[in-house]
Design a protein around this motif. Structure first.
Motif, PDB file in Angstrom:
ATOM      1  N   GLY A   9       0.803  -1.363  -0.260  1.00 12.35           N
ATOM      2  CA  GLY A   9       0.037   0.062   0.060  1.00 12.35           C
ATOM      3  C   GLY A   9       0.877   1.349  -0.181  1.00 12.35           C
ATOM      4  O   GLY A   9       1.752   1.372  -0.584  1.00 12.35           O
ATOM      5  N   ARG A  10       0.476   2.215   0.912  1.00  6.42           N
ATOM      6  CA  ARG A  10       0.761   3.526   0.587  1.00  6.42           C
ATOM      7  C   ARG A  10       2.509   3.435   1.074  1.00  6.42           C
ATOM      8  O   ARG A  10       3.520   4.214   0.357  1.00  6.42           O
ATOM      9  CB  ARG A  10       0.449   4.665   1.522  1.00  6.42           C
ATOM     10  N   ILE A  11       2.928   2.773   2.089  1.00  9.59           N
ATOM     11  CA  ILE A  11       4.485   2.575   2.558  1.00  9.59           C
ATOM     12  C   ILE A  11       5.138   1.960   1.375  1.00  9.59           C
ATOM     13  O   ILE A  11       6.294   2.818   1.004  1.00  9.59           O
ATOM     14  CB  ILE A  11       4.692   1.914   3.874  1.00  9.59           C
ATOM     15  N   MET A 145     -12.495   3.001  12.764  1.00  6.20           N
ATOM     16  CA  MET A 145     -12.615   3.700  13.772  1.00  6.20           C
ATOM     17  C   MET A 145     -13.878   4.494  13.790  1.00  6.20           C
ATOM     18  O   MET A 145     -14.731   4.786  14.714  1.00  6.20           O
ATOM     19  CB  MET A 145     -11.580   4.544  14.347  1.00  6.20           C
ATOM     20  N   GLU A 146     -13.856   4.947  12.495  1.00  4.10           N
ATOM     21  CA  GLU A 146     -15.056   6.010  12.230  1.00  4.10           C
ATOM     22  C   GLU A 146     -16.559   5.631  12.571  1.00  4.10           C
ATOM     23  O   GLU A 146     -17.421   6.427  12.695  1.00  4.10           O
ATOM     24  CB  GLU A 146     -14.754   6.566  10.811  1.00  4.10           C
ATOM     25  N   LEU A 147     -16.470   4.239  12.700  1.00 10.29           N
ATOM     26  CA  LEU A 147     -18.178   3.845  12.946  1.00 10.29           C
ATOM     27  C   LEU A 147     -18.366   3.948  14.302  1.00 10.29           C
ATOM     28  O   LEU A 147     -19.446   4.031  14.538  1.00 10.29           O
ATOM     29  CB  LEU A 147     -17.921   2.530  12.369  1.00 10.29           C
ATOM     30  N   VAL A 158      -9.839   8.539  18.186  1.00 10.30           N
ATOM     31  CA  VAL A 158      -8.351   8.839  17.771  1.00 10.30           C
ATOM     32  C   VAL A 158      -7.914   8.117  16.602  1.00 10.30           C
ATOM     33  O   VAL A 158      -8.085   6.886  16.781  1.00 10.30           O
ATOM     34  CB  VAL A 158      -7.422   8.867  19.158  1.00 10.30           C
ATOM     35  N   ASP A 159      -7.608   8.725  15.483  1.00  7.90           N
ATOM     36  CA  ASP A 159      -7.521   8.058  14.194  1.00  7.90           C
ATOM     37  C   ASP A 159      -6.561   8.979  13.418  1.00  7.90           C
ATOM     38  O   ASP A 159      -6.544  10.265  13.839  1.00  7.90           O
ATOM     39  CB  ASP A 159      -8.592   7.697  13.588  1.00  7.90           C
ATOM     40  N   LEU A 160      -5.973   8.478  12.383  1.00 11.52           N
ATOM     41  CA  LEU A 160      -5.242   9.199  11.505  1.00 11.52           C
ATOM     42  C   LEU A 160      -5.951   9.734  10.440  1.00 11.52           C
ATOM     43  O   LEU A 160      -7.045   9.497  10.219  1.00 11.52           O
ATOM     44  CB  LEU A 160      -4.356   8.245  10.713  1.00 11.52           C
ATOM     45  N   VAL A 161      -5.508  11.183  10.134  1.00 11.22           N
ATOM     46  CA  VAL A 161      -6.371  11.909   9.186  1.00 11.22           C
ATOM     47  C   VAL A 161      -5.296  12.409   8.166  1.00 11.22           C
ATOM     48  O   VAL A 161      -4.387  12.776   8.773  1.00 11.22           O
ATOM     49  CB  VAL A 161      -6.931  13.183  10.004  1.00 11.22           C
ATOM     50  N   SER A 162      -5.494  12.325   6.816  1.00  9.69           N
ATOM     51  CA  SER A 162      -4.926  12.953   5.820  1.00  9.69           C
ATOM     52  C   SER A 162      -5.523  13.969   5.123  1.00  9.69           C
ATOM     53  O   SER A 162      -5.594  15.522   5.356  1.00  9.69           O
ATOM     54  CB  SER A 162      -4.300  11.897   4.997  1.00  9.69           C
ATOM     55  N   THR A 163      -6.505  13.651   4.183  1.00 13.02           N
ATOM     56  CA  THR A 163      -7.310  14.547   3.565  1.00 13.02           C
ATOM     57  C   THR A 163      -8.662  15.134   4.095  1.00 13.02           C
ATOM     58  O   THR A 163      -9.029  16.039   3.884  1.00 13.02           O
ATOM     59  CB  THR A 163      -7.798  14.057   2.044  1.00 13.02           C
ATOM     60  N   GLY A 164      -8.739  14.230   5.266  1.00 12.81           N
ATOM     61  CA  GLY A 164     -10.188  14.720   5.897  1.00 12.81           C
ATOM     62  C   GLY A 164     -11.535  13.868   5.339  1.00 12.81           C
ATOM     63  O   GLY A 164     -12.506  14.082   5.657  1.00 12.81           O
ATOM     64  N   ASN A 165     -11.208  13.210   4.075  1.00 15.71           N
ATOM     65  CA  ASN A 165     -12.442  12.718   3.497  1.00 15.71           C
ATOM     66  C   ASN A 165     -13.115  11.720   4.152  1.00 15.71           C
ATOM     67  O   ASN A 165     -14.340  11.470   4.139  1.00 15.71           O
ATOM     68  CB  ASN A 165     -12.105  12.261   1.994  1.00 15.71           C
ATOM     69  N   THR A 166     -12.376  10.762   4.859  1.00 16.18           N
ATOM     70  CA  THR A 166     -13.067   9.784   5.561  1.00 16.18           C
ATOM     71  C   THR A 166     -14.006  10.380   6.660  1.00 16.18           C
ATOM     72  O   THR A 166     -14.899   9.845   6.677  1.00 16.18           O
ATOM     73  CB  THR A 166     -12.096   8.782   6.021  1.00 16.18           C
ATOM     74  N   LEU A 167     -13.528  11.300   7.418  1.00 21.15           N
ATOM     75  CA  LEU A 167     -14.096  11.914   8.384  1.00 21.15           C
ATOM     76  C   LEU A 167     -15.429  12.220   7.612  1.00 21.15           C
ATOM     77  O   LEU A 167     -16.507  12.403   8.330  1.00 21.15           O
ATOM     78  CB  LEU A 167     -13.446  12.811   9.335  1.00 21.15           C
TER      79      LEU A 167
HETATM   80  C1  PRP Z   1      -6.453   5.817   7.306  1.00 20.16           C
HETATM   81  C2  PRP Z   1      -7.287   6.129   8.397  1.00 20.16           C
HETATM   82  C3  PRP Z   1      -8.390   6.772   8.120  1.00 20.16           C
HETATM   83  C4  PRP Z   1      -8.005   7.332   6.764  1.00 20.16           C
HETATM   84  C5  PRP Z   1      -7.873   8.787   6.802  1.00 20.16           C
HETATM   85  O1  PRP Z   1      -7.094   4.605   6.953  1.00 20.16           O
HETATM   86  O2  PRP Z   1      -7.249   5.150   9.591  1.00 20.16           O
HETATM   87  O3  PRP Z   1      -9.533   5.997   8.025  1.00 20.16           O
HETATM   88  O4  PRP Z   1      -6.719   6.858   6.271  1.00 20.16           O
HETATM   89  O5  PRP Z   1      -7.569   9.484   5.711  1.00 20.16           O
HETATM   90  P1  PRP Z   1      -8.283  10.477   4.840  1.00 20.16           P
HETATM   91  O6  PRP Z   1      -8.339  11.723   5.919  1.00 20.16           O
HETATM   92  O7  PRP Z   1      -7.641  10.840   3.661  1.00 20.16           O
HETATM   93  O8  PRP Z   1      -9.555  10.203   4.556  1.00 20.16           O
HETATM   94  P2  PRP Z   1      -6.638   3.733   5.789  1.00 20.16           P
HETATM   95  O9  PRP Z   1      -6.855   4.440   4.430  1.00 20.16           O
HETATM   96  O10 PRP Z   1      -5.334   3.435   5.932  1.00 20.16           O
HETATM   97  O11 PRP Z   1      -7.408   2.414   5.995  1.00 20.16           O
HETATM   98  P3  PRP Z   1      -7.276   1.277   6.953  1.00 20.16           P
HETATM   99  O12 PRP Z   1      -6.466   1.724   7.625  1.00 20.16           O
HETATM  100  O13 PRP Z   1      -8.655   0.961   7.425  1.00 20.16           O
HETATM  101  O14 PRP Z   1      -6.592   0.349   6.014  1.00 20.16           O
END
Ligand code: PRP
Ligand code: ATP
Length: 213
Positions: A9-11, A145-147, A158-167
């Motif tokens: 994946g991304r790494i 986690m978002e669920l 508490v989770d990773l955020v990059s674009t914020g699209n998932t939130l």
């Molecule tokens: C990560 C993280 C968020 C999402 C955030 O999930 O757990 O769900 O990225 O990214 P965004 O802010 O750009 O939307 P990932 O895509 O790695 O999925 P996974 O950990 O469930 O495999």
């Protein structure tokens, strides 16, 4: 032989340009095969594919000489005994607190309410909320986690955020930024001594391929 541990994946994708700078090309596509050991154009360098959270373990115990892993994984508890020479500035994101858009997080914190927080990062979360003096009950999750706030499992995540699209897609809002995260190069301490010259060459090539900070 030099063994580099990467996760699919991304790494993996974002490490390829750094490997290219070191004159190393992975000759097999991990998406087209089930192989876990990948050859490279350098006969003395191979890549092993492991789960993101297993990269530090492989490197620590010598299953790999080097690895690329997120700072989140290292700080959550995977960094012991590893030499961490480089911030690779890839897989950049942040660790944040998020809640449902209709949840008043600021008031809950102000009133000293006890929050239920769902996360994969229980150690980082415990430390963060303790430093703020906020009482929390932590629920360990392994993904999606978002669920948790949407189903009533937790008040916050508490989770990773990059674009914020998932939130956004799940009607959640980021209410605190805990820390910036990026991927780090980790090296086995014994390998660094025993295979000093080839490892040093890779480290130097990676370092010179990074944007100057
Ligand atoms: C990560 C993280 C968020 C999402 C955030 O999930 O757990 O769900 O990225 O990214 P965004 O802010 O750009 O939307 P990932 O895509 O790695 O999925 P996974 O950990 O469930 O495999
Ligand atoms: P595991 O399989 O061990 O549960 P994972 O599914 O979290 O791990 P990846 O999603 O590939 O694995 O994430 C690997 C690393 O990439 C994370 O540890 C983090 O440092 C970084 N990362 C995760 N999500 C993002 C994102 N949305 N944007 C940028 N980097 C991210």
């Amino acid at each position: 032989m030099i063994t580099l541990a990467l996760s699919k994946g991304r790494i993996f994708d974002e490490t390829l340009p750094l490997l290219a700078a070191a004159g190393i090309e992975v000759t097999e596509d991990p998406d087209k095969s089930r192989k876990l050991i990948l050859a490279t154009t350098r006969p003395d360098v191979r890549v092993v594919l492991v789960r993101a959270s297993d990269v530090p373990t492989y490197v620590q115990y010598g299953g790999a000489d080097l690895g690329v892993t997120g700072l989140d994984v290292l700080l959550e508890g995977g960094g012991q005994g590893l030499y961490q020479p480089l911030d690779l500035q890839i897989a950049a994101c942040r660790l944040s607190v998020a809640v449902r858009a209709d949840y008043d997080y600021a008031s809950a914190v102000k009133q000293g309410s006890r929050l239920t927080v769902a996360t994969k990062y229980v150690n980082l979360s415990r430390n963060f909320f303790a430093s703020k003096g906020v009482h929390v009950d932590l629920i360990k999750l392994y993904g999606s986690m978002e669920l948790a706030p949407l189903t009533g499992l937790a008040d916050a995540i508490v989770d990773l955020v990059s674009t914020g699209n998932t939130l956004k897609a799940n009607h959640l809002v980021e209410v605190e930024r805990i820390m910036d995260i990026s991927a780090r190069l980790v090296v086995n301490q014994a390998a660094l001594k025993l295979k000093q010259a080839p490892i040093r060459r890779i480290l130097d090539a990676f370092a010179s391929a990074l944007p100057q900070s």
